[in-house]
Design a protein around this motif. Structure first.
Motif, PDB file in Angstrom:
ATOM      1  N   GLY A  17      -2.500 -13.291  -4.107  1.00  0.00           N
ATOM      2  CA  GLY A  17      -2.508 -11.992  -3.447  1.00  0.00           C
ATOM      3  C   GLY A  17      -2.087 -10.838  -4.329  1.00  0.00           C
ATOM      4  O   GLY A  17      -1.556 -11.009  -5.415  1.00  0.00           O
ATOM      5  N   CYS A  18      -2.349  -9.648  -3.808  1.00  0.00           N
ATOM      6  CA  CYS A  18      -1.994  -8.409  -4.489  1.00  0.00           C
ATOM      7  C   CYS A  18      -1.513  -7.419  -3.435  1.00  0.00           C
ATOM      8  O   CYS A  18      -2.211  -7.167  -2.451  1.00  0.00           O
ATOM      9  CB  CYS A  18      -3.211  -7.854  -5.220  1.00  0.00           C
ATOM     10  N   ILE A  19      -0.323  -6.874  -3.638  1.00  0.00           N
ATOM     11  CA  ILE A  19       0.208  -5.818  -2.778  1.00  0.00           C
ATOM     12  C   ILE A  19       0.250  -4.556  -3.621  1.00  0.00           C
ATOM     13  O   ILE A  19       0.879  -4.537  -4.678  1.00  0.00           O
ATOM     14  CB  ILE A  19       1.610  -6.167  -2.250  1.00  0.00           C
ATOM     15  N   SER A  20      -0.437  -3.515  -3.166  1.00  0.00           N
ATOM     16  CA  SER A  20      -0.500  -2.287  -3.967  1.00  0.00           C
ATOM     17  C   SER A  20      -0.397  -1.067  -3.069  1.00  0.00           C
ATOM     18  O   SER A  20      -0.616  -1.144  -1.859  1.00  0.00           O
ATOM     19  CB  SER A  20      -1.808  -2.242  -4.764  1.00  0.00           C
ATOM     20  N   GLY A  21      -0.072   0.050  -3.684  1.00  0.00           N
ATOM     21  CA  GLY A  21      -0.002   1.329  -2.984  1.00  0.00           C
ATOM     22  C   GLY A  21      -0.708   2.390  -3.795  1.00  0.00           C
ATOM     23  O   GLY A  21      -0.839   2.270  -5.014  1.00  0.00           O
ATOM     24  N   THR A  22      -1.190   3.403  -3.112  1.00  0.00           N
ATOM     25  CA  THR A  22      -1.831   4.520  -3.803  1.00  0.00           C
ATOM     26  C   THR A  22      -0.985   5.764  -3.614  1.00  0.00           C
ATOM     27  O   THR A  22      -0.278   5.901  -2.613  1.00  0.00           O
ATOM     28  CB  THR A  22      -3.238   4.793  -3.254  1.00  0.00           C
ATOM     29  N   ARG A  23      -1.076   6.661  -4.555  1.00  0.00           N
ATOM     30  CA  ARG A  23      -0.313   7.909  -4.448  1.00  0.00           C
ATOM     31  C   ARG A  23      -0.756   8.738  -3.253  1.00  0.00           C
ATOM     32  O   ARG A  23      -0.016   9.542  -2.754  1.00  0.00           O
ATOM     33  CB  ARG A  23      -0.450   8.715  -5.733  1.00  0.00           C
ATOM     34  N   GLY A  24      -1.976   8.529  -2.804  1.00  0.00           N
ATOM     35  CA  GLY A  24      -2.472   9.251  -1.635  1.00  0.00           C
ATOM     36  C   GLY A  24      -1.813   8.828  -0.346  1.00  0.00           C
ATOM     37  O   GLY A  24      -1.784   9.575   0.611  1.00  0.00           O
ATOM     38  N   GLY A  25      -1.283   7.614  -0.294  1.00  0.00           N
ATOM     39  CA  GLY A  25      -0.521   7.248   0.881  1.00  0.00           C
ATOM     40  C   GLY A  25      -0.926   6.007   1.632  1.00  0.00           C
ATOM     41  O   GLY A  25      -0.648   5.910   2.807  1.00  0.00           O
ATOM     42  N   THR A  26      -1.564   5.014   1.016  1.00  0.00           N
ATOM     43  CA  THR A  26      -1.867   3.796   1.748  1.00  0.00           C
ATOM     44  C   THR A  26      -1.384   2.567   0.977  1.00  0.00           C
ATOM     45  O   THR A  26      -1.356   2.565  -0.253  1.00  0.00           O
ATOM     46  CB  THR A  26      -3.376   3.674   2.058  1.00  0.00           C
ATOM     47  N   ILE A  27      -0.978   1.563   1.724  1.00  0.00           N
ATOM     48  CA  ILE A  27      -0.560   0.282   1.161  1.00  0.00           C
ATOM     49  C   ILE A  27      -1.633  -0.737   1.513  1.00  0.00           C
ATOM     50  O   ILE A  27      -2.125  -0.756   2.641  1.00  0.00           O
ATOM     51  CB  ILE A  27       0.811  -0.141   1.702  1.00  0.00           C
ATOM     52  N   ALA A  71      -1.149   0.796   8.269  1.00  0.00           N
ATOM     53  CA  ALA A  71      -0.119   0.296   9.182  1.00  0.00           C
ATOM     54  C   ALA A  71      -0.271  -1.206   9.414  1.00  0.00           C
ATOM     55  O   ALA A  71       0.724  -1.919   9.561  1.00  0.00           O
ATOM     56  CB  ALA A  71      -0.192   1.051  10.509  1.00  0.00           C
ATOM     57  N   ASN A  72      -1.519  -1.698   9.427  1.00  0.00           N
ATOM     58  CA  ASN A  72      -1.731  -3.134   9.607  1.00  0.00           C
ATOM     59  C   ASN A  72      -1.176  -3.924   8.423  1.00  0.00           C
ATOM     60  O   ASN A  72      -0.626  -5.007   8.603  1.00  0.00           O
ATOM     61  CB  ASN A  72      -3.217  -3.432   9.799  1.00  0.00           C
ATOM     62  N   ALA A  73      -1.311  -3.396   7.219  1.00  0.00           N
ATOM     63  CA  ALA A  73      -0.750  -4.067   6.045  1.00  0.00           C
ATOM     64  C   ALA A  73       0.773  -4.136   6.148  1.00  0.00           C
ATOM     65  O   ALA A  73       1.380  -5.159   5.814  1.00  0.00           O
ATOM     66  CB  ALA A  73      -1.167  -3.354   4.766  1.00  0.00           C
ATOM     67  N   LEU A  74       1.386  -3.055   6.615  1.00  0.00           N
ATOM     68  CA  LEU A  74       2.844  -3.069   6.790  1.00  0.00           C
ATOM     69  C   LEU A  74       3.263  -4.143   7.785  1.00  0.00           C
ATOM     70  O   LEU A  74       4.255  -4.854   7.568  1.00  0.00           O
ATOM     71  CB  LEU A  74       3.329  -1.701   7.257  1.00  0.00           C
ATOM     72  N   ARG A  75       2.508  -4.274   8.881  1.00  0.00           N
ATOM     73  CA  ARG A  75       2.832  -5.296   9.880  1.00  0.00           C
ATOM     74  C   ARG A  75       2.727  -6.696   9.279  1.00  0.00           C
ATOM     75  O   ARG A  75       3.607  -7.535   9.472  1.00  0.00           O
ATOM     76  CB  ARG A  75       1.878  -5.175  11.072  1.00  0.00           C
ATOM     77  N   VAL A  76       1.624  -6.957   8.576  1.00  0.00           N
ATOM     78  CA  VAL A  76       1.412  -8.287   7.999  1.00  0.00           C
ATOM     79  C   VAL A  76       2.481  -8.597   6.958  1.00  0.00           C
ATOM     80  O   VAL A  76       3.073  -9.682   6.969  1.00  0.00           O
ATOM     81  CB  VAL A  76      -0.004  -8.383   7.378  1.00  0.00           C
ATOM     82  N   ILE A  77       2.750  -7.668   6.056  1.00  0.00           N
ATOM     83  CA  ILE A  77       3.733  -7.915   4.996  1.00  0.00           C
ATOM     84  C   ILE A  77       5.118  -8.147   5.586  1.00  0.00           C
ATOM     85  O   ILE A  77       5.853  -9.032   5.134  1.00  0.00           O
ATOM     86  CB  ILE A  77       3.742  -6.748   3.985  1.00  0.00           C
ATOM     87  N   ASN A  78       5.484  -7.398   6.615  1.00  0.00           N
ATOM     88  CA  ASN A  78       6.798  -7.599   7.230  1.00  0.00           C
ATOM     89  C   ASN A  78       6.894  -8.949   7.934  1.00  0.00           C
ATOM     90  O   ASN A  78       7.967  -9.543   7.975  1.00  0.00           O
ATOM     91  CB  ASN A  78       7.127  -6.451   8.182  1.00  0.00           C
ATOM     92  N   PRO A 100       4.963   6.590   0.507  1.00  0.00           N
ATOM     93  CA  PRO A 100       6.078   6.606   1.468  1.00  0.00           C
ATOM     94  C   PRO A 100       5.647   6.871   2.903  1.00  0.00           C
ATOM     95  O   PRO A 100       6.366   6.529   3.827  1.00  0.00           O
ATOM     96  CB  PRO A 100       6.977   7.728   0.941  1.00  0.00           C
ATOM     97  N   ASN A 101       4.483   7.466   3.114  1.00  0.00           N
ATOM     98  CA  ASN A 101       4.031   7.785   4.466  1.00  0.00           C
ATOM     99  C   ASN A 101       2.999   6.797   4.995  1.00  0.00           C
ATOM    100  O   ASN A 101       2.359   7.064   5.996  1.00  0.00           O
ATOM    101  CB  ASN A 101       3.442   9.192   4.499  1.00  0.00           C
ATOM    102  N   ALA A 102       2.821   5.677   4.330  1.00  0.00           N
ATOM    103  CA  ALA A 102       1.823   4.694   4.748  1.00  0.00           C
ATOM    104  C   ALA A 102       2.111   4.203   6.154  1.00  0.00           C
ATOM    105  O   ALA A 102       3.242   3.884   6.495  1.00  0.00           O
ATOM    106  CB  ALA A 102       1.799   3.524   3.776  1.00  0.00           C
ATOM    107  N   GLY A 103       1.077   4.155   6.955  1.00  0.00           N
ATOM    108  CA  GLY A 103       1.206   3.658   8.312  1.00  0.00           C
ATOM    109  C   GLY A 103       1.820   4.618   9.298  1.00  0.00           C
ATOM    110  O   GLY A 103       2.088   4.261  10.429  1.00  0.00           O
ATOM    111  N   LYS A 104       2.025   5.867   8.910  1.00  0.00           N
ATOM    112  CA  LYS A 104       2.671   6.837   9.796  1.00  0.00           C
ATOM    113  C   LYS A 104       1.711   7.926  10.259  1.00  0.00           C
ATOM    114  O   LYS A 104       2.103   9.036  10.526  1.00  0.00           O
ATOM    115  CB  LYS A 104       3.853   7.476   9.078  1.00  0.00           C
TER     116      LYS A 104
END
Length: 133
Positions: A17-27, A71-78, A100-104
């Motif tokens: 797997g790969c967990i990544s984030g973008t500066r635009g705001g998504t994980i 937001a779905n990625a945040l749920r799965v990762i948690n 920092p604002n991913a999923g909000k």
């Protein structure tokens, strides 16, 4: 959802797997494999993800990718967090710094003119929008 299923998916994330984030705001969480059976099982456990078509890279076997973002990625990762390796937890922490604002809510919105709703009819508010002029 059984704990054994969560631990199994976490093992796939740790290895493939790969967990990544973008500066635009998504994980984003992605798992890429040549064996589609494993990805179909992940899709059955977490139906909120997306299964890609086959990719073919020169001199390599074709592979598919399962991914989930926002937001779905945040749920799965948690949900997977108790079984993730320290490296993947560090990847997640770095992704949260980048986004920092991913999923909000929709933070990639440009309000032009008098338009005050998104294309789906939701009203823009200060809580879910970054306003631009």
């Amino acid at each position: 959802m059984r704990k054994t299923d969560l631990a199994w998916v976490a093992g796939l994330v740790n290895g493939e797997g790969c967990i990544s984030g973008t500066r635009g705001g998504t994980i984003t969480l992605q798992i890429a494999m040549c064996d589609p059976w494993c990805l179909w099982r992940v899709q059955r456990i977490f139906p909120l993800g997306h299964m890609s078509p086959w990719f073919k890279v020169l001199n390599r076997r074709p592979f598919r990718r399962w991914s989930v973002s926002g937001a779905n990625a945040l749920r799965v990762i948690n949900l997977l967090r108790p079984w993730l390796s320290p490296v993947k937890i560090a990847d997640f922490a770095y992704a949260q710094i980048l986004a920092p604002n991913a999923g909000k809510g929709n933070y990639a919105v440009r309000v032009v003119g008098r338009r005050r709703t998104c294309v789906h009819g939701h009203t823009y508010t200060k809580a879910n929008t970054i306003w631009s002029t």
